[in-house]
Design a protein around this motif. Structure first.
Motif, PDB file in Angstrom:
ATOM      1  N   ASP A  99       0.845  -1.205   0.000  1.00 51.15           N
ATOM      2  CA  ASP A  99       0.000   0.000   0.000  1.00 51.15           C
ATOM      3  C   ASP A  99       0.876   1.250   0.000  1.00 51.15           C
ATOM      4  OD1 ASP A  99      -2.487  -1.118  -0.094  1.00 51.15           O
ATOM      5  OD2 ASP A  99      -2.900  -0.979   2.050  1.00 51.15           O
ATOM      6  N   ILE A 126       0.734   5.766  -0.455  1.00 54.39           N
ATOM      7  CA  ILE A 126      -0.098   6.966  -0.456  1.00 54.39           C
ATOM      8  C   ILE A 126       0.788   8.195  -0.647  1.00 54.39           C
ATOM      9  CG2 ILE A 126      -0.003   7.132   2.076  1.00 54.39           C
ATOM     10  CD1 ILE A 126      -2.827   8.365   1.982  1.00 54.39           C
ATOM     11  N   HIS A 158       4.816   9.234  -3.755  1.00 53.86           N
ATOM     12  CA  HIS A 158       4.162   8.244  -2.911  1.00 53.86           C
ATOM     13  C   HIS A 158       5.177   7.607  -1.956  1.00 53.86           C
ATOM     14  CE1 HIS A 158       1.105   8.634  -6.036  1.00 53.86           C
ATOM     15  NE2 HIS A 158       0.259   7.984  -5.249  1.00 53.86           N
ATOM     16  N   ILE A 183     -10.599   3.718   0.758  1.00 52.04           N
ATOM     17  CA  ILE A 183     -10.265   3.527  -0.653  1.00 52.04           C
ATOM     18  C   ILE A 183     -11.356   4.113  -1.548  1.00 52.04           C
ATOM     19  CG2 ILE A 183      -9.745   1.822  -2.443  1.00 52.04           C
ATOM     20  CD1 ILE A 183      -7.672   1.778  -0.264  1.00 52.04           C
ATOM     21  N   GLU A 234      -9.331   2.502  -6.850  1.00 50.39           N
ATOM     22  CA  GLU A 234      -8.099   1.779  -6.534  1.00 50.39           C
ATOM     23  C   GLU A 234      -7.117   2.654  -5.756  1.00 50.39           C
ATOM     24  OE1 GLU A 234      -7.616  -1.420  -7.182  1.00 50.39           O
ATOM     25  OE2 GLU A 234      -9.623  -1.524  -8.071  1.00 50.39           O
ATOM     26  N   THR A 235      -7.568   3.856  -5.377  1.00 53.19           N
ATOM     27  CA  THR A 235      -6.669   4.833  -4.757  1.00 53.19           C
ATOM     28  C   THR A 235      -6.932   4.956  -3.259  1.00 53.19           C
ATOM     29  OG1 THR A 235      -6.659   6.105  -6.810  1.00 53.19           O
ATOM     30  CG2 THR A 235      -5.853   7.224  -4.832  1.00 53.19           C
ATOM     31  N   SER A 239      -4.799  11.849   1.166  1.00 56.53           N
ATOM     32  CA  SER A 239      -4.104  11.806  -0.124  1.00 56.53           C
ATOM     33  C   SER A 239      -4.124  13.181  -0.800  1.00 56.53           C
ATOM     34  CB  SER A 239      -4.777  10.783  -1.027  1.00 56.53           C
ATOM     35  OG  SER A 239      -4.349  10.932  -2.363  1.00 56.53           O
ATOM     36  N   LYS A 295      -4.430  13.658  -3.806  1.00 57.66           N
ATOM     37  CA  LYS A 295      -5.425  13.592  -4.874  1.00 57.66           C
ATOM     38  C   LYS A 295      -6.793  14.090  -4.427  1.00 57.66           C
ATOM     39  CE  LYS A 295      -7.156  10.366  -8.381  1.00 57.66           C
ATOM     40  NZ  LYS A 295      -6.999   9.009  -8.946  1.00 57.66           N
TER      41      LYS A 295
END
Length: 463
Positions: free
Chosen positions: A392, A394, A402, A426, A429-430, A440, A442
């Protein structure tokens, strides 16, 4: 012997006026003498004396005769009598402990039961000076420190008293003979498969051929050890007063002390948790070695009697050893606007969608995190909460790349046993968010965010 024991009890504060004393009576000379002696002085101290006999069923026939002797003596002398039968061998097999340890535990549990029934204030056992000598020898053979050389204390937990520690075995037998007190011999006391019997029957007689006063000298050593222990304890009290945790100590506060102080502080805290625990020199030497290690922020050491000492980053902790069971893999649906409680992993989670305001982030609490909800729904994929997986990764807010979630757990000093329970949020898939680690990049909230997803969470097992 009566005046000797009476003086010993007064000097050491073993008996108080009006006490109700539960006497552990096996039927042997020691306990029968103790029972008779306490009954003899009960008027002078306004005592209530109750006899408690545990039939451990280890010697078929003999155990029943022991019980009958004690019961008949109590009936004849109008002494309250309580008895119980327990198959010690069966209990020992069930608990995976020795017969000796199981028998001792069962006896004291029974004495406590009788104490509660009769509202007793003291439990008297018949340990004497010869028992003291044997105990010190056993501890020397097994390995011990100064505290172990003190032997058996005459008073423990303010309730258990040992009035006959002022007497030798020969004095007790003479007292029984002169006062026609009945007693029975336990033939297992002559079986040398038990270490205590081997010491009494084989080792001590050989040493006394060299020094006939060996027993007395060992008792003197016990007194000296007690004086030394009292002095060191005074020095340690200052350190103990600064320690607030019951089952942990700050690593650096322990490490900075001298080895003898570390030892006494740890022993005091462990005994606070587990009673009259003894730890060998070799175990303490290993503990000191671990405390001196540089860079090793986690370690675990079995210190005996089912107890494990651990360093978990900034703390040294202790607990009973348990079979470690890895948290089974979990995966749950991530539901908006609903409180979700997950008992198996010990987490509470609630997610709510709210309109973004310029001030909303300034009111964020330590157990709240905000994500950009519009970025989440644009992905149009399932949102789940699952267990971490190997590999995993992040990219946290403000970071350019990451990094493995495992490395973040280590950096944040999250104990290994908590990592498998920590939920990973989650989106598709992120990885969007991991408690203890962060959000994150994102899905971060920025100046263009119109709606936020507020996540409130709580690890109920770390409160």
């Amino acid at each position: 012997m009566r005046s000797k024991v009476e003086s010993y009890m007064k000097e050491n504060g073993l008996i108080e006026h009006g006490d109700t004393v539960v006497v552990g009576v096996s039927g042997g000379a020691d306990s029968m003498a103790l029972l008779a002696l306490l009954v003899d002085i009960q008027k002078d101290f306004a005592l209530k004396v109750v006899a408690a006999h545990l039939n451990h069923q280890l010697r078929p026939g003999d155990c029943d005769r022991d019980e009958a002797l004690v019961e008949n003596y109590c009936r004849k002398n109008r002494i309250p009598f309580e008895n119980k039968r327990v198959n010690i061998k069966e209990r020992a097999n069930e608990s995976n402990q020795s017969v000796e340890l199981t028998g001792r535990a069962q006896r004291y549990d029974f004495y406590e039961e009788v104490c509660r029934k009769w509202k007793g204030s003291k439990i008297a056992t018949a340990h004497h000076e010869d028992d003291q000598i044997e105990t010190i020898m056993m501890r020397i053979i097994k390995g011990t420190g100064v505290k172990g050389l003190m032997g058996i204390s005459n008073k423990r937990d303010r309730r258990i008293i040992r009035p006959l520690l002022a007497c030798r075995k020969s004095e007790i037998v003479d007292y029984c003979e002169k006062n026609e007190i009945p007693y029975r011999e336990d033939h297992t006391n002559y079986e040398t498969e038990f270490l205590r019997n081997k010491i009494r029957l084989n080792i001590i007689p050989e040493i006394e051929k060299i020094n006939p006063s060996f027993g007395e000298e060992l008792l003197h050593l016990s007194e000296i050890a007690g004086e030394y222990e009292a002095f060191v304890q005074e020095q340690v009290q200052g350190v103990l007063q600064e320690i607030k945790g019951k089952e942990k100590i700050a690593f650096e506060s322990l490490r900075k002390e001298k080895p003898i102080v570390r030892k006494m502080v740890l022993l005091s805290k462990l005994q606070e948790s587990y009673g009259n625990l003894l730890i060998s020199y070799s175990v303490f030497a290993k503990i000191n070695q671990l405390l001196e290690q540089e860079g090793n922020t986690t370690w675990s050491l079995d210190i005996g009697e089912g107890i494990v000492l651990q360093r978990v980053y900034d703390f040294v902790k202790w607990s009973k050893r348990e079979e470690k069971v890895r948290t089974k893999y979990f995966e749950y649906e991530w539901i908006e606007g609903k409180e979700q409680v997950f008992p198996r992993i010990g987490w509470f989670i609630r997610t709510d969608v709210e309109e973004n305001t310029k001030t909303i982030k300034s009111f964020a609490k330590s157990n709240e995190k905000y994500l950009d909800y519009d970025k989440i729904i644009r992905i149009e994929e399932k949102m789940i909460i699952r267990q971490r997986k190997p590999g995993d990764r992040i990219q946290l807010v403000g970071r350019k790349s990451h990094k493995k979630a495992k490395d973040y757990f280590i950096d944040r000093k999250i104990p290994k046993e908590d990592r498998d329970r920590t939920p990973v949020f989650i989106v598709g898939e992120t990885i969007a968010f991991i408690p203890h680690i962060g959000v994150s990049e994102k899905f971060k909230v920025d100046q263009n965010t119109k709606r936020i997803l507020k996540i409130r969470y709580k690890d109920c097992r770390r409160v």
